[in-house]
Design an enzyme around this catalytic site. Structure first.
Site, PDB file in Angstrom:
ATOM      1  N   ARG A 197       0.839  -1.207   0.000  1.00  0.00           N
ATOM      2  CA  ARG A 197       0.000   0.000   0.000  1.00  0.00           C
ATOM      3  C   ARG A 197       0.872   1.254   0.000  1.00  0.00           C
ATOM      4  O   ARG A 197       0.572   2.229  -0.693  1.00  0.00           O
ATOM      5  CB  ARG A 197      -0.939  -0.007   1.206  1.00  0.00           C
ATOM      6  CG  ARG A 197      -2.045  -1.034   1.104  1.00  0.00           C
ATOM      7  CD  ARG A 197      -2.742  -1.255   2.437  1.00  0.00           C
ATOM      8  NE  ARG A 197      -3.458  -0.069   2.909  1.00  0.00           N
ATOM      9  CZ  ARG A 197      -4.011   0.049   4.114  1.00  0.00           C
ATOM     10  NH1 ARG A 197      -3.922  -0.965   4.974  1.00  0.00           N
ATOM     11  NH2 ARG A 197      -4.644   1.155   4.465  1.00  0.00           N
ATOM     12  N   CYS A 224      -1.070   5.779   9.345  1.00  0.00           N
ATOM     13  CA  CYS A 224      -1.451   4.457   8.799  1.00  0.00           C
ATOM     14  C   CYS A 224      -2.650   4.672   7.886  1.00  0.00           C
ATOM     15  O   CYS A 224      -2.738   5.687   7.215  1.00  0.00           O
ATOM     16  CB  CYS A 224      -1.755   3.469   9.936  1.00  0.00           C
ATOM     17  SG  CYS A 224      -3.172   3.957  10.959  1.00  0.00           S
TER      18      CYS A 224
END
Length: 282
Positions: free
Chosen positions: A180, A240
């Site tokens: 990601r 995050c």
């Protein structure tokens, strides 16, 4: 980061202090949809004796378009009062994954000025593996007075993050997966592009944990941060996907004694949805 209580406590410590009048235990279990687990149902089936359950989705700012944003101090104190968590309590927070969402709750308490909070290292799985007993059902508590005293020095918003792109005063540590971060794997929220903030460093949160869900030993934590390119002598912001797992490197840095850490509350959910916020891919 000075605090009167340690950031982590062991199962043995909690077993010894289980009935202490100043200790309050909080089950902060929360799971991603793909984990196929029902946190509140699991709590009703088995929890540390005396624990109360708090739903992360419910204790967040439900007026925000972004998930898991911090609630108002008034909402936080109101929920604590209802759960019987008062100003003088030493709160022990755990989750059913070992160490996952508990760190986010721990950080939330810190942002609300409640310094007497610790995470149970290894969580409920470690508690059960050690042969400790569990209770079922709900436990009720009498209301206690709780006063939030917000500490905004450990929280960053998007304007702080944009400013930091210019100054590079704080290092940014991203706890999402490498794929990601690199932009090669999709985000769980399909409307968002993957990738990362310019200049940020990749350190997937799982690298900081042992197989049993406990935090790795101090020398190993130091090695992991340094191998990710982090200068442990300089200020750090953790981030995050939605601000939950960013609290795991934040907790690890606190255990290491790092004095200048903050967490980007909106994290990638906000950054990737904001027009003009630059995104890099490897």
């Amino acid at each position: 980061m000075s605090s009167s209580v340690p950031p982590l406590v062991t199962v043995d410590w909690l077993a010894e202090h289980l009935t202490a009048p100043d200790v309050k235990i909080l089950d902060g279990s929360w799971y991603l949809p793909q984990m196929n687990r029902a946190a509140e149902q699991e709590f009703l089936e088995a929890h540390v004796p005396g624990a109360v359950f708090l739903d992360l989705d419910e204790i967040s700012d439900n007026d925000s378009p972004f998930p898991h944003m911090l609630p108002t101090p008034e909402k936080f104190s109101s929920r604590m009062k209802r759960l019987g968590i008062g100003d003088g309590h030493h709160v022990i927070v755990y989750d059913g994954a070992g160490l996952f969402s508990a760190a986010r709750f721990w950080w939330m308490f810190k942002t609300m000025g409640h310094e007497n909070v610790s995470v149970l290292d290894g969580g409920l799985p470690k508690w059960i593996a050690a042969g400790q007993k569990t209770d079922a059902g709900n436990s009720s508590s009498s209301a206690r007075h709780h006063t939030a005293r917000p500490n905004n020095t450990i929280r960053r918003d998007i304007s702080d993050m944009k400013r930091n792109l210019e100054t590079r005063r704080e290092q940014v540590v991203d706890a999402r997966s490498q794929g990601r971060f690199a932009g090669t794997d999709p985000e769980p929220r399909p409307e968002l592009s993957s990738g990362h903030m310019p200049g940020s460093l990749s350190l997937p949160f799982g690298a900081l944990l042992n197989e049993d869900g406990t935090l790795k030993a101090l020398p190993e934590l130091t090695r992991i941060f340094e191998s990710a390119g982090v200068d442990l002598n300089q200020p750090i912001i953790t981030t995050c996907g939605s601000g939950v797992t960013a609290a795991i490197p934040y907790l690890a840095l606190t255990v290491l004694g790092h004095p200048k850490i903050a967490l980007y509350d909106g994290s990638w959910s906000e950054w990737a949805a904001t027009d003009g916020a630059p995104i890099e891919k490897d």
